[in-house]
Design a protein around this motif. Structure first.
Motif, PDB file in Angstrom:
ATOM      1  N   ASP A 159       0.865  -1.175   0.000  1.00 58.71           N
ATOM      2  CA  ASP A 159       0.000   0.000   0.000  1.00 58.71           C
ATOM      3  C   ASP A 159       0.911   1.238   0.000  1.00 58.71           C
ATOM      4  O   ASP A 159       1.682   1.439   0.934  1.00 58.71           O
ATOM      5  N   PRO A 160       0.817   2.086  -1.054  1.00 61.56           N
ATOM      6  CA  PRO A 160       1.730   3.217  -1.183  1.00 61.56           C
ATOM      7  C   PRO A 160       1.424   4.408  -0.267  1.00 61.56           C
ATOM      8  O   PRO A 160       2.128   5.422  -0.318  1.00 61.56           O
ATOM      9  N   VAL A 161       0.410   4.290   0.571  1.00 57.82           N
ATOM     10  CA  VAL A 161       0.085   5.358   1.515  1.00 57.82           C
ATOM     11  C   VAL A 161       0.182   4.850   2.953  1.00 57.82           C
ATOM     12  O   VAL A 161       0.818   5.483   3.791  1.00 57.82           O
ATOM     13  N   PHE A 162      -0.400   3.698   3.247  1.00 55.30           N
ATOM     14  CA  PHE A 162      -0.510   3.243   4.627  1.00 55.30           C
ATOM     15  C   PHE A 162       0.569   2.253   5.053  1.00 55.30           C
ATOM     16  O   PHE A 162       0.853   2.144   6.238  1.00 55.30           O
ATOM     17  N   ASP A 163       1.156   1.492   4.124  1.00 60.65           N
ATOM     18  CA  ASP A 163       2.171   0.506   4.494  1.00 60.65           C
ATOM     19  C   ASP A 163       3.582   1.017   4.235  1.00 60.65           C
ATOM     20  O   ASP A 163       4.409   1.045   5.129  1.00 60.65           O
ATOM     21  N   LYS A 164       3.859   1.373   3.004  1.00 53.03           N
ATOM     22  CA  LYS A 164       5.174   1.903   2.622  1.00 53.03           C
ATOM     23  C   LYS A 164       4.921   3.197   1.860  1.00 53.03           C
ATOM     24  O   LYS A 164       4.842   3.198   0.634  1.00 53.03           O
TER      25      LYS A 164
END
Length: 188
Positions: A159-164
């Motif tokens: 996830d490009p906002v919440f994970d990495k």
């Protein structure tokens, strides 16, 4: 519950945050108050980049594996996979409308409101249908050997906002979420 299902549920909570933020920005715009077009466009780009390219494809793999085991509930799996295509189309259409307005194009507020409200409502209905009906079926029917096959086929995508966080591509969204988290006493 398999950890991929837990991941999908976590994704749904994050997607709900995105939809809440989009709804707030849409409300501001339609009321004639300040609204951040960069943020709205990034919210939809996130939906395209993650929901449409990683989250929904993983669900499709899971629903495809569940369908032959689901008997009279197989139609639900087909309906959800069809909704994924429809939601991707709605996302692109709404993003194009926002980009057009941002670049000086003309569109009646009422038309933009209909697009935005429809997009948000259908996304929420879809998440609710998956959570309330499909996920319990999947959890009940799939066994360890099914999950092994699913894992082999699964997209490997963070996830490009919440994970990495991709702080360059989603700069406005990341800054907004960071600011909101610090105002609420939580880190994002």
């Amino acid at each position: 519950m398999h950890y991929l299902m837990e991941k999908l549920q976590k994704d749904h909570r994050n997607l709900e945050k995105i939809l809440d933020l989009l709804e707030l920005q849409l409300d501001h715009f339609l009321a004639g108050r300040e609204s951040d077009f960069d943020l709205k466009i990034e919210l939809l780009e996130y939906m395209e980049a993650y929901a449409d390219q990683a989250h929904h494809p993983l669900e499709n793999i899971i629903f495809t594996a569940t369908k032959p085991l689901a008997d009279d509930r197989a139609e639900l799996m087909d309906r959800l996979m069809q909704q994924h295509q429809e939601l991707a189309h709605l996302t692109r259409t709404f993003r194009h409308s926002l980009e057009n307005i941002f670049q000086g194009g003309v569109m009646p507020r009422e038309e933009l409101e209909v697009q935005g409200r429809e997009f948000i409502a259908l996304q929420r209905q879809h998440i609710a249908l998956e959570e309330q009906e499909a996920f319990p079926i999947v959890d009940d029917l799939l066994r360890e050997e099914d999950w092994k096959t699913i894992l082999e086929q699964s997209p490997n995508y963070d996830d490009p906002v919440f994970d990495k966080p991709d702080k360059i591509r989603f700069q406005t969204l990341f800054e907004y979420l960071s600011q909101a988290g610090s105002e609420n006493g939580t880190a994002s």
